[in-house]
Each structure stands twice: as C-alpha cells, then as structure tokens.
Design an enzyme around this catalytic site. Structure first.
Site, PDB file in Angstrom:
ATOM      1  N   ASP A 169     -61.488   9.515 -83.518  1.00 54.50           N
ATOM      2  CA  ASP A 169     -60.317   9.498 -83.195  1.00 54.50           C
ATOM      3  C   ASP A 169     -59.943   8.788 -81.702  1.00 54.50           C
ATOM      4  OD1 ASP A 169     -57.957  10.256 -81.677  1.00 54.50           O
ATOM      5  OD2 ASP A 169     -57.746  12.025 -83.459  1.00 54.50           O
ATOM      6  N   SER A 174     -52.620  16.506 -84.297  1.00 57.42           N
ATOM      7  CA  SER A 174     -51.962  15.440 -82.980  1.00 57.42           C
ATOM      8  C   SER A 174     -51.218  17.131 -82.093  1.00 57.42           C
ATOM      9  CB  SER A 174     -51.642  14.285 -83.403  1.00 57.42           C
ATOM     10  OG  SER A 174     -51.201  14.077 -81.725  1.00 57.42           O
ATOM     11  N   HIS A 189     -57.413   8.918 -85.547  1.00 57.83           N
ATOM     12  CA  HIS A 189     -56.047   9.902 -84.995  1.00 57.83           C
ATOM     13  C   HIS A 189     -55.279  10.434 -86.240  1.00 57.83           C
ATOM     14  CE1 HIS A 189     -54.491  12.563 -82.733  1.00 57.83           C
ATOM     15  NE2 HIS A 189     -53.335  12.218 -82.561  1.00 57.83           N
TER      16      HIS A 189
END
Ligand SMILES: *[C@@H]1O[C@H](CO)[C@@H](O)[C@H](O)[C@H]1NC(C)=O
Ligand SMILES: *[C@@H]1O[C@H](CO)[C@@H](O)[C@H](O)[C@H]1NC(C)=O
Ligand SMILES: *[C@@H]1O[C@H](CO)[C@@H](O)[C@H](O)[C@H]1NC(C)=O
Ligand SMILES: *[C@@H]1O[C@H](CO)[C@@H](O)[C@H](O)[C@H]1NC(C)=O
Ligand SMILES: *[C@@H]1O[C@H](CO)[C@@H](O)[C@H](O)[C@H]1NC(C)=O
Ligand SMILES: *[C@@H]1O[C@H](CO)[C@@H](O)[C@H](O)[C@H]1NC(C)=O
Ligand SMILES: *[C@@H]1O[C@H](CO)[C@@H](O)[C@H](O)[C@H]1NC(C)=O
Ligand SMILES: *[C@@H]1O[C@H](CO)[C@@H](O)[C@H](O)[C@H]1NC(C)=O
Ligand SMILES: *[C@@H]1O[C@H](CO)[C@@H](O)[C@H](O)[C@H]1NC(C)=O
Ligand SMILES: [Ca+2]
Length: 576
Positions: free
Chosen positions: A448, A208, A494
C-alpha cells in the site's frame, strides 16, 4: 426547519411493469418498489432527534443491472433504488439523503449491508452499494448531509474561514453511518416483513476511508453490525493525513526532487530485489519485511534509467521523455522515506510504507518552463492541514514554506487534540463487540502506497494488547482469532491490485467470508484471493514458499512481527 431539497425525479418503469404477469402470492420487486409501499415502511422512530421527510421518498426499479468490482463477485440483477431525506431537529438547513438498494423479495436473505466511501467521500456511489444485493440483502449508503450523494465532506468542512463545520465533521466521523445503519435495519424489517423475533443480520463493507468508517461503528456501537469486511482503513487520522506530507518535507529539506522516471526505476529495482525473498520469484512482493536487509541501495547509484514521454491524463500532467542515472541524492531520499518521520530529537513520529510500493507521496511536478522537477504538495496531506489546521477554504496548501519535521509532528498533535475523538478511530478495547458476537475481516495491501501497511498491524496489536491485557502474546493472539482477523495481501496496493506486480491476489469475497463466519461458524483460517496466490495468511502468520516456489505455508516469524512494530517515541501518550 430544513430547507427544501432538490426536486427528485421519480421514474416509473412502465416497460417493466407491463411485463409483470398476474399477481402472485409472494410480493415481487415491482410490488415493493413504489413510493407508497416505501413510505409506509419508513423507520420513523428508529433514530432519536431526526425527522424523516415522508414525501421525499423516491423509488426506481432498475433491471438487468451488472455490478462489477474487485470487492464482490460480478453479478447481474434487478433492484429497487429507494432514497429518502431526513433532518436533525434543531439544526437550520440540515438535510441528509440516504439511499438503499432493495433486492427482489425472492432474493432477500434477512441481511442488511452498509457501504462506505473513500478519500473525502462518505459513499462510493453505485460501485459499493451493489454488494448488499449480491450478499442477499439491502445495501445502504449516505450522503452525510453534505449536499448530494456526489458531494464530499471536504467541500463543506468549513462554514467560513476559521469556522469548522462541526456537524459535518461529526457526521463524517461516525454519526452518519450510525444513522444509516439504524435506519437501514429497521427499514429492511419493515419492507420485507421481518418480525422482531427473527434475526436480521447486519454487515458493513468498505476500504480506505470506508474502512475507517466501518471501524468507527464497531468501536462505538458494538451490536450494530454482526460482521464487517474492511480494507486498509484510514484510521489514526491525525498521523495518517499529516504523514502524507513527510515525503515532501524530506525533499524540501534535502532540496532534491527526483523525476517520475527515477522514482519508478528505484521502485522497479526494489521489487526485483525483494520479490524472491518470499521463496517464489513471481514478480510479487509477499514478504516486504525481508526487503530492507537485502536491498543494495548504494549499488543502485549510477544505474541508467529511461522512460518514454507520457501525455496528460486525468490526475496527472504530461511528462517528457526521460533518461538518466540514479543519483546518490535519490538513494539518500529513499532511506529517509523508509525510515519514517523523525523529529529533531531523533524520536520516531510515524512509520512509512513498505519497500516495493509506489512512491506516491514523493511524486514531483515537471516544470516545462525550465525543464526541471519540483515540489508537488501531496493533496491528501495538504487538504487536511489547509482546512482543519489553517482553517482556510483552499484545495491544498500552496507550498510547504518553513514546514519542518517538527511542524509535521505539531500538526499531528494538534489534530489528535482537536479532532481525535471524532476521527482518530483507533479505540482499542473491543470487549463489547466481541461479547456481542461480532466478527471482523480486515485486510491491507502489503504494498500500500497511501496508508502504511504497518498502520493496520499497529491497530490489530493495540486491540490485542488492550482487549486481552494481562494475557500472553500466544493467548491473546488466539483470543483475537475468535473475532478479529487481519490479512496482508501480497503485492497489493491501496484498496486495489498493483499494476507493477501483476498476478497478485485480491480478497474479492471478503464480505461473503465474514457472512459465512457469522452465520455458519465457518472460521477463515486463510482468506481467499484471486490471481495466482489464492491463500492469504492471517496475521501474525506470514507467507513463505518452499520447494522452488511450489509450496506455500503461513509461518510464524518473530522478526517479521518486529519489523512491523514501531515505538512512536515522539508522543508521550499512547498512540493506538
Ligand atoms: C420534503 O421533501 C419534498 C420532496 O423533496 C419537498 O418538496 C419538501 O419541501 C420537503 N419537506 C420538508 C419539510 O423539508
Ligand atoms: C441484460 O444485459 C445484457 C448485457 O448488458 C444483455 O446482453 C441482455 O440482453 C440483457 N437482458 C435483458 C433481459 O434485458
Ligand atoms: C437512485 O435514485 C436517486 C434519487 O432519484 C438518484 O439520484 C440516483 O441517481 C439513483 N441511482 C441509480 C444508480 O439509479
Ligand atoms: C409484507 O406484508 C404486507 C401486508 O401483509 C404485504 O402487503 C407485503 O406484500 C409484504 N411484503 C413482502 C415483501 O412480502
Ligand atoms: C518499471 O517496470 C515497469 C513494468 O512493471 C515498466 O513498464 C517500466 O518501464 C519500468 N520503469 C523503469 C523506469 O524502468
Ligand atoms: C550514466 O552513466 C554512464 C556511465 O555509467 C554515463 O556514460 C552516462 O553519460 C550517464 N548518463 C547520464 C544521463 O548522466
Ligand atoms: C478564505 O481563505 C481563502 C484561502 O486563503 C481565501 O482565498 C479566501 O479569500 C478567504 N475567504 C474570505 C471570505 O476571506
Ligand atoms: C518563513 O520564515 C521566515 C523566517 O522566519 C519568515 O521571514 C517568512 O515569512 C516565513 N514564511 C512563511 C511563508 O511563513
Ligand atoms: C508440497 O506440497 C505437496 C502437496 O501438499 C506435498 O505433497 C509435498 O510433499 C510438498 N513438498 C515439499 C517439499 O514440502
Ligand atoms: Ca515473490
């Protein structure tokens, strides 16, 4: 002069020290875990323009520590927690803390590993840094100069309303990680007596925002890391952050706010419809590119749904028991959401998430007073606009009054123009990194919900077409394979597995894979995954099962590549 740092607690591990036997020829962890030993190893001249506070050193011996995460194999070990502080010369009040976890000398295998953060955080505390020790190296993390290891960039982004904290912004963007790694590599040499002529391997791991931080280094400092293992990077920052508000603006434009249960019902039906298209009905969407052509959205209208009441939990408020039928308005909303943000001229501004993923950016808020569902401004988008476009010290935009699709595009253009060199992180020419022998393992969840899967595909394609300009797709794809490989993770959300698609894989040993590639030339044709699917295909190959789901192959699919490729015609400049 820098201001004084907070008092530091120095723990002497008396119990452990007494347990150590007679002095041996080889240094023990206990030998190197002292303030004096560490202070003598400080990399005082490694970074130009900083001053390390030599009395700020703290060391703490920690024994029998068990580290558990989906980002590395579970391991129990002893380590030394070494921290020190430095400041940038000429900046009043500047103070940056770095933390390094040192393995026992007997475990040390000539490696250094930097670790990154997530969201607005530049580190992940004790959850990421163990990966260095597990990989036989020193692990490192920084606080970016934001106060303490627990303080995030968003907390110091503005000095006052209207005044951007540029030093903090550059530190978050890329500078802090360059310093962390440069200091960490020299510190590691000094601590473990690694001579200048001996190769010290350097790596990076993050997901991320942490993935973006890794790319920020590879793009600027081609020989800083020998390899990086990154997931779902939050790069193409201007588009990525503002795009979190697209779902909200669709809702506001349509004046329809679906309930949490209606959203979940539509997601469940989408997963059920898409799951078998990959050739294996296992509850996992491995080929989301096939979804939309097969999804009977109109057929969902009128389908009954129900959900039990939920209590408030951290990050979400209580919801009542819900019952209803999927509405035509909700289906219209899904179409617009999956089509992505378009401006009023009909040009595509940005793409969306893959069908089957949770509708996180469409989450609404339940209003107990009038028993209705209403707008809930996405914090990730709202904080960016509030702090860096409106430049007001607020924790989110209070509302989206008068915000249109064109406003979102304008915010993206402004963000690129104002912060692009610091945060965009999509510089596509990796010629120098490739020449330096660097390797990248990059992965992204097929499902995601916070960073579109197509975002990683787009960057891979940008690097391919720019770094290997003039080569055919076939040639350039083969050339990419030499140093940069992208893997989509079936069903994954995610930077995590997906509770709605249990049994899906996760690349838990991605750092080990990149190390093996760098040091032993073991080329990862596929990436190992946990769970039922142990083989992740590398882009542009796509998984397909035959033989009733018994046989998986990574196939070439032009239509799949096309489905992940977008012409962002709203922008005149290239958006890499
Ligand atoms: C260096 O760190 C020590 C310990 O935190 C602190 O007492 C001292 O004020 C710092 N010195 C400078 C010049 O910042
Ligand atoms: C290490 O930790 C484990 C579990 O936390 C515990 O069972 C074990 O006794 C500990 N070992 C030592 C040597 O402290
Ligand atoms: C490492 O040391 C720093 C400085 O003393 C401390 O703030 C931090 O909590 C320690 N981390 C762990 C995991 O012990
Ligand atoms: C590094 O060398 C110094 C000086 O010879 C020695 O005291 C120290 O124990 C060595 N460190 C390690 C980790 O071997
Ligand atoms: C969606 O599926 C999950 C199981 O993955 C189930 O727990 C949940 O109740 C379903 N939601 C709705 C609205 O049907
Ligand atoms: C859902 O639709 C059915 C008919 O298909 C109807 O009987 C029912 O009342 C509807 N439920 C709600 C909550 O609107
Ligand atoms: C800064 O802006 C915030 C948000 O609008 C406001 O609440 C605060 O009062 C402002 N601070 C000052 C010093 O004006
Ligand atoms: C929205 O636009 C209307 C009409 O131009 C204006 O009166 C109003 O003040 C605007 N609201 C906000 C919050 O900017
Ligand atoms: C499936 O894979 C197995 C093992 O690789 C192979 O023996 C078999 O022929 C394959 N079956 C089909 C239908 O492709
Ligand atoms: Ca499936």
């Amino acid at each position: 002069m820098p201001t004084a740092s907070k008092p530091r607690v120095v723990t002497t591990a008396a119990a452990v020290m007494s347990a150590i036997g007679a002095v041996s020829a080889t240094a023990s962890l206990n030998d190197i875990c002292s303030n004096a030993y560490a202070a003598a190893a400080l990399p005082l001249d490694a970074v130009q323009g900083i001053t390390i506070n030599t009395t700020s050193v703290t060391t703490q011996l920690v024994t029998n520590f068990t580290a558990e995460s989906i980002f590395y194999p579970t391991s129990t070990f002893d380590y030394c927690n070494l921290t020190f502080a430095y400041s940038h010369n000429g900046i009043e009040g500047d103070l940056v803390h770095v933390q390094y976890w040192l393995p026992a000398p007997g475990q040390f295998q000539n490696r250094y590993v930097s670790t990154g953060g997530g969201g607005w955080a530049i580190n992940s505390g004790s959850s990421s840094i163990p990966t260095g020790i597990i990989a036989g190296g020193v692990g490192g993390m920084t606080d970016g100069g934001f106060g303490s290891f627990d303080d995030q960039f968003s907390g110091v982004a503005l000095l006052e309303n209207g005044t951007v904290n540029w030093q903090a912004t550059y530190m978050f963007g890329y500078q802090a990680h360059h310093e962390l790694a440069t200091l960490g590599k020299q510190l590691t040499r000094n601590l473990y007596n690694v001579s200048d002529s001996t190769k010290l391997y350097a790596y990076y791991q993050g997901c991320s925002e942490g993935g973006r931080e890794g790319w920020s280094q590879v793009q600027r400092y081609p020989d800083q890391f020998d390899g990086i293992a990154v997931g779902a990077p939050a790069f193409r920052w201007a588009q990525q952050q503002v795009n979190h508000l697209t779902g909200n603006v669709i809702q506001q434009t349509q004046n329809y706010y679906p309930s949490s249960c209606e959203l979940e019902a539509i997601m469940n039906l989408t997963i059920a419809s898409c799951d078998p298209l990959d050739g294996r009905t296992d509850g996992i969407v491995s080929r989301s590119d096939l979804c939309l052509n097969n999804l009977d959205l109109n057929g969902m209208v009128g389908t009954a749904y129900s959900c039990p009441a939920t209590a408030a939990s951290y990050g979400s408020s209580a919801t009542p028991a819900q019952e209803g039928n999927i509405t035509a308005e909700a289906i219209t909303q899904m179409r617009a959401y999956w089509e992505g943000l378009h401006d009023s001229d009909g040009n595509l501004v940005y793409f969306s998430y893959q069908p089957g993923s949770t509708f996180t950016d469409l989450q609404t808020a339940y209003n107990t007073a009038d028993d209705s569902w209403e707008l809930s401004v996405s914090g990730l988008g709202g904080i960016w606009v509030g702090l860096f476009i409106d430049k007001l010290q607020e924790t989110n935009l209070p509302n989206l009054d008068n915000v249109t699709y064109d406003t979102l595009k304008e915010w993206m253009v402004y963000s690129m123009a104002t912060y692009g060199d610091i945060l965009q992180t999509t510089y596509p020419d990796l010629t120098d990194f490739k020449a330096a022998g660097g390797k990248v393992i990059h992965f992204h969840g097929e499902q995601d919900f916070s960073i579109p899967t197509a975002s990683s595909v787009r960057y891979w394609e940008s690097v391919r077409s720019v770094t290997f300009a003039g080569q055919s797709r076939k040639q350039s794809t083969a050339a990419m394979d030499d140093f940069y490989r992208l893997y989509l993770v079936p069903g994954a959300g995610h930077c995590d597995v997906n509770s709605y698609q249990p049994g899906g894989p996760w690349p838990q040993t991605s750092l080990q894979t990149v190390i093996d590639w760098v040091e032993n030339g073991v080329v990862p044709d596929t990436l190992a995954g946990t769970g039922d699917i142990d083989t992740l295909c590398r882009w542009p190959l796509r998984p397909q099962w035959t033989n009733n789901g018994a046989n998986m192959t990574c196939i070439e699919s032009d239509s799949s590549v096309a489905s992940f490729t977008y012409d962002l015609s709203a922008f005149r400049l290239p958006v890499y």
